[in-house]
Design an enzyme around this catalytic site. Sequence first.
Site, PDB file in Angstrom:
ATOM      1  N   TYR A 183       0.838  -1.203   0.000  1.00  0.00           N
ATOM      2  CA  TYR A 183       0.000   0.000   0.000  1.00  0.00           C
ATOM      3  C   TYR A 183       0.868   1.247   0.000  1.00  0.00           C
ATOM      4  CZ  TYR A 183       0.923   0.566   5.044  1.00  0.00           C
ATOM      5  OH  TYR A 183       1.516   0.747   6.268  1.00  0.00           O
ATOM      6  N   CYS A 184       0.270   2.355  -0.440  1.00  0.00           N
ATOM      7  CA  CYS A 184       0.930   3.662  -0.418  1.00  0.00           C
ATOM      8  C   CYS A 184      -0.154   4.726  -0.286  1.00  0.00           C
ATOM      9  CB  CYS A 184       1.786   3.878  -1.666  1.00  0.00           C
ATOM     10  SG  CYS A 184       0.887   3.720  -3.216  1.00  0.00           S
ATOM     11  N   THR A 185       0.192   5.982  -0.422  1.00  0.00           N
ATOM     12  CA  THR A 185      -0.747   7.069  -0.142  1.00  0.00           C
ATOM     13  C   THR A 185      -1.968   7.052  -1.050  1.00  0.00           C
ATOM     14  OG1 THR A 185       1.115   8.424   0.587  1.00  0.00           O
ATOM     15  CG2 THR A 185      -0.969   9.556   0.152  1.00  0.00           C
ATOM     16  N   CYS A 190       2.395   1.965  -5.684  1.00  0.00           N
ATOM     17  CA  CYS A 190       2.104   0.532  -5.664  1.00  0.00           C
ATOM     18  C   CYS A 190       1.857  -0.032  -7.051  1.00  0.00           C
ATOM     19  CB  CYS A 190       0.893   0.265  -4.778  1.00  0.00           C
ATOM     20  SG  CYS A 190       1.234   0.512  -3.030  1.00  0.00           S
ATOM     21  N   ILE A 212      -4.178   4.551   0.667  1.00  0.00           N
ATOM     22  CA  ILE A 212      -4.691   4.867   2.002  1.00  0.00           C
ATOM     23  C   ILE A 212      -5.796   5.910   1.923  1.00  0.00           C
ATOM     24  CG2 ILE A 212      -4.041   5.621   4.327  1.00  0.00           C
ATOM     25  CD1 ILE A 212      -1.057   5.098   3.334  1.00  0.00           C
TER      26      ILE A 212
END
Length: 328
Positions: A183-185, A190, A212
Amino acid sequence: MAKDIRVLLYYLYTPIENAEQFAADHLAFCKSIGLKGRILVADEGINGTVSGDYETTQKYMDYVHSLPGMEELWFKIDEESEQAFKKMFVRYKKEIVHLGLEDNDFDNDINPLETTGAYLSPKEFKEALLDKDTVVLDTRNDYEYDLGHFRGAIRPDIRNFRELPQWVRDNKEKFMDKRVVVYCTGGVRCEKFSGWMVREGYKDVGQLHGGIATYGKDPEVQGELWDGKMYVFDERIAVDVNHVNPTIVGKDWFDGTPCERYVNCGNPFCNRRILTSEENEDKYLRGCSHECRVHPRNRYVSKNELTQAEVIERLAAIGESLDQAATV
């Protein structure tokens, strides 16, 4: 306070012809409508965060959706009370997020349109978080993780995204034969990194679709199992994610107390992001180490116009002195 500002987070991997000219034209349009933000344009696509009032952001979204190949671009929208940016930047880069696989001939680049991990909805990702046989990998920088992260996620020991592939190769025995979800912002990192993991031979790789930012807005999961806040690269610095049982996981660099306030180290040649209270920032001259506190170009010292005598006094209060100084 009225929330009459919208912050738009978005990206799209799509071939852009004459991307340098596209970036120049894009900047001109953004300035013409008074938009603020930061946008990266590359041959492989576009990645940005912008802010403005409702009318301005709506004009921008309509404009982007009118561009060939961008009709379905997904904007993630936050409502805020203040602008998230002071200026408008649109820059042409080699990549819209710098994984740097081709740097120093490390590896060939990845095209997420051809190879990427399986998309997971917020509900599916939450189920993965609860599955003891699934490895959850945070693909962000260390300082982003330290402010907030998913419960049980692995924190790679990296200062920036381009260090992640080597870290994974160095630690592959931890999860090579397991299901891995990343996961990433907002999802842009990703897309490319999960594709790289697939190419590396990982058999079951998933990614949180929309990142996220989307997980926190999902009406079903409501950000549950996220601890702390999400780091964002704008004036806000930190935003809420967990709307069920929020917690604080950030710790003050100097005394370890709960903290969610980020500053950059006063030494411009260090510039480490550190969590600290205003009180400790003053006490430690915003230096993450003794060397940074006494550095001749310490920005905290110059900004506050501290005399040498005042610096010596503050150092003495924490058991240090100028003659301990070392060059950074």
